[in-house]
Design a protein around this motif. Structure first.
Motif, short mmCIF file in Angstrom:
data_model
loop_
_atom_site.label_atom_id
_atom_site.label_comp_id
_atom_site.label_asym_id
_atom_site.label_seq_id
_atom_site.Cartn_x
_atom_site.Cartn_y
_atom_site.Cartn_z
N GLN A 330 8.42 67.03 33.62
CA GLN A 330 8.43 67.30 35.05
C GLN A 330 7.24 66.71 35.80
O GLN A 330 7.08 66.98 36.98
N GLN A 331 6.40 65.94 35.13
CA GLN A 331 5.24 65.40 35.83
C GLN A 331 4.83 64.07 35.17
O GLN A 331 5.15 63.80 34.02
N GLN A 332 4.14 63.29 35.97
CA GLN A 332 3.67 61.98 35.51
C GLN A 332 2.42 62.15 34.67
O GLN A 332 1.54 62.95 34.99
N GLN A 333 2.34 61.37 33.59
CA GLN A 333 1.19 61.43 32.70
C GLN A 333 0.68 60.02 32.44
O GLN A 333 1.43 59.05 32.51
N THR A 334 -0.61 59.93 32.16
CA THR A 334 -1.24 58.67 31.82
C THR A 334 -1.50 58.68 30.32
O THR A 334 -2.23 59.54 29.81
N VAL A 335 -0.89 57.75 29.62
CA VAL A 335 -0.99 57.70 28.17
C VAL A 335 -1.55 56.34 27.78
O VAL A 335 -1.50 55.37 28.55
N ARG A 336 -2.07 56.30 26.58
CA ARG A 336 -2.63 55.05 26.06
C ARG A 336 -1.59 54.42 25.14
O ARG A 336 -1.20 54.98 24.13
N LEU A 337 -1.14 53.24 25.51
CA LEU A 337 -0.11 52.53 24.77
C LEU A 337 -0.55 51.09 24.58
O LEU A 337 -0.85 50.40 25.55
N ARG A 338 -0.62 50.67 23.31
CA ARG A 338 -1.05 49.30 22.96
C ARG A 338 -2.41 48.98 23.55
O ARG A 338 -2.63 47.93 24.16
N ASN A 339 -3.32 49.93 23.40
CA ASN A 339 -4.71 49.77 23.83
C ASN A 339 -4.82 49.59 25.34
O ASN A 339 -5.75 48.95 25.84
N ALA A 340 -3.88 50.17 26.09
CA ALA A 340 -3.93 50.08 27.55
C ALA A 340 -3.40 51.39 28.12
O ALA A 340 -2.49 52.00 27.56
N TRP A 341 -4.00 51.82 29.23
CA TRP A 341 -3.60 53.07 29.89
C TRP A 341 -2.49 52.76 30.89
O TRP A 341 -2.66 51.95 31.80
N ILE A 342 -1.35 53.41 30.71
CA ILE A 342 -0.22 53.20 31.59
C ILE A 342 0.29 54.55 32.06
O ILE A 342 0.06 55.58 31.42
#
Length: 549
Positions: A330-342
């Motif tokens: 239900q909410q947007q999150q910032t995750v680290r994927l392939r050494n980059a924050w998306i």
């Protein structure tokens, strides 16, 4: 005159400030995958898969009394349930090899830490009474199957899908339960055990053979000595040579080939061969590298097939994870994927109904994967060299480079290559912008026209330069000619003047000579203009008078 009294001014109070630190705590939900022991899961008879079955259950035996109460279950109801000891399940007892499972707390001062068994039932039933069977989750506890209550309500909850995924290494057609690797090798293991036991018994009889002794040769101590078998032992008899040792035939020569045959059958059933555990020294004798590689690859085909079959269960797991995140995210999150924050917003997945999960069919080992990726890289190189930038761009080249990096075992490709889509979070611009597009190759006809124009221009310039040089040469020639003519005229004038003087002088001299010639004694002038004199030696003859200058 009355002077009014003024009240003294009130003291000025300074503002009171405080240092305040605000701490915000957010709890983020997670979707987890947990393994379920086979003895804790059950399914209806005749079911072919979990997705279409009408009933299955899961016995949760890893939660304590306090954990269940914290989840909202009725405390009085949970406390009334019995302890879970796990001493009745055959699988649990077989897995418990060091007696670590029988540690359940029964009452006492630490009753909150005791394990309580509850059962999650997933059943399709007409609970609403509308004639349609829908999927429900029913949670019960204890041996009597009492429906538990959570937050004052019975634990009967509608569900979209059964949250379980199953897989088996050796599936059986139209059946849910397949066969494990142990099921394939257990008959062979029993046969090998029987053969090995027979070979050992044969060796034991070789070391301790039976003996034949006649009663007439047996003394009072003969049988006692024979019953004690030790190296160098003494057997007392009445007659020397009275013992006849039985010769047991050696049967190990026929057992060892059978064991080798069973090992070969074992490799065929499981795919675990000697080549997969390391190159056999015998396999390198008179063998080429290609043949050894083929044998090594063939020995792993069974293992790869098992991995491919079990990957179908992994696909079901990811489908369930995707559905869970779509439902509860239900909410947007910032995750680290392939050494980059998306940024990841599960709310945008509500309409993502056409997603498919593909399982790789297997592309060989790392060497084969590297060779295949390099072949793709060579094709991309040829396309770029041919100017086909519309088919291969920076992103495709970066994907190939990252795939090669992954195959080589490096987890972070950014150490070797720059991501063309990386964005600077401060400016919002690309960190690695693409270079300026290359100039398109000119038209060959235009190149020919330009070359012809340049050639004509060079010829014209050369002709102009030649004409200019010719004009300069003509001017110089004319100037030299004029100067020569002037000089020649001057010299001619001087010569003419000298000639005139000479001619005048010659004329004067000639006149003088004429005068002198005419004055020769005895000469007479003839009709031809010459003067003659008589020859004294020849009478009647005349001599020509010739004057020398």
């Amino acid at each position: 005159m009355a002077i009014p009294l003024l009240a003294p001014p009130s003291p000025v109070t300074s503002a009171i400030t405080h240092d305040v630190t605000i701490v915000t705590t957010r709890k983020l939900a997670q979707a987890k995958v947990l393994g379920v022991p086979p003895e804790e899961f059950g399914i209806e008879r005749g079911a072919r898969n979990i997705r279409d079955c009408n009933y299955c259950f899961h016995e949760v035996v890893t939660k304590t009394e306090s954990e269940l109460v914290a989840e909202g279950f009725d405390e009085k109801q949970i406390k009334s349930l019995g302890d879970y000891t796990g001493n009745v399940e055959i699988e649990t007892l077989a897995r418990d090899t060091v007696q670590e499972h029988f540690s359940a707390t029964t009452g006492g001062v630490n009753s909150a830490a005791r394990l309580v068994r509850i059962t999650e039932h997933y059943v399709r039933m007409d609970y609403g009474g509308n004639g349609l069977a829908c999927l429900y989750q029913v949670i019960t506890g204890g041996d009597q199957g009492e429906i538990l209550r959570k937050d004052g309500r019975e634990c009967i909850t509608p569900f979209d899908a059964i949250p379980f995924a199953a897989t088996t290494p050796v599936p059986i057609t139209h059946r849910f339960f397949g066969r494990s690797i142990a099921d394939l090798v257990m008959p062979l293991q029993r046969e090998k055990t029987a053969l090995k036991r027979g070979a050992l018994d044969n060796l034991y009889l070789h070391n301790n053979p039976r003996v034949e002794v006649a009663e007439s040769n047996a003394g009072a101590n003969t049988l006692d000595d024979l019953l004690v078998s030790r190296p160098g032992g003494v057997v007392r008899t009445k007659t020397p040579g009275g013992l006849n040792w039985q010769v047991v035939p050696d049967i190990t020569t026929s057992i060892y080939p059978m064991l080798q045959y069973l090992d070969a059958e074992l490799e065929t059933r499981t795919g675990v061969a000697k080549q997969s555990q390391g190159i056999d020294a015998d396999a390198l004798q008179n063998q080429s590298a290609t043949a050894v590689a083929q044998v090594f690859s063939a020995s792993q085909m069974r293992i790869k097939l098992i991995a491919r079959i079990m990957a179908e269960g992994v696909r079901d797991i990811f489908a369930l994870l995707h559905g869970t995140i779509r439902k509860h995210g239900q909410q947007q999150q910032t995750v680290r994927l392939r050494n980059a924050w998306i940024n990841v917003d599960p709310r945008a997945w509500k309409t993502r109904d056409d997603m498919t999960i593909n399982v790789g069919l297997g592309s060989g080992g790392k060497a084969q994967q590297f060779a295949q990726t390099m072949a793709i890289a060579n094709v991309q190189k040829q396309l770029v060299a041919g100017g086909k930038v519309n088919l291969v761009g920076d992103r495709e080249l970066y994907n190939t480079a990252t795939e090669l990096t992954r195959i080589m075992g490096h987890k972070n490709p950014d150490r070797f290559f720059k991501d063309p889509s990386a964005i600077n979070p401060q400016t919002g611009q690309l960190l690695n912008p693409p270079p300026a597009p290359p100039t398109p190759p000119p038209d060959p006809k235009l190149l020919i026209a330009q070359a012809k124009a340049q050639s004509d221009q060079a010829i014209a310039a050369h002709q102009a330069q030649s004409e200019q040089q010719k004009a300069q040469n003509d001017a110089i020639h004319l100037q030299v000619k004029t100067q020569a003519e002037i000089e020649l005229a001057r010299i001619k004038a001087e010569l003419d003047a000298r000639m005139a003087v000479l001619e005048a002088h010659l004329k004067a001299t000639t006149e003088v000579q004429k005068v002198q010639r005419s004055s020769v004694p005895g000469s007479r002038k003839a009709k031809d203009g010459h003067h003659y004199v008589a020859d004294p030696k020849r009478p009647g003859k005349f001599l020509l008078v010739f004057h020398h200058a």
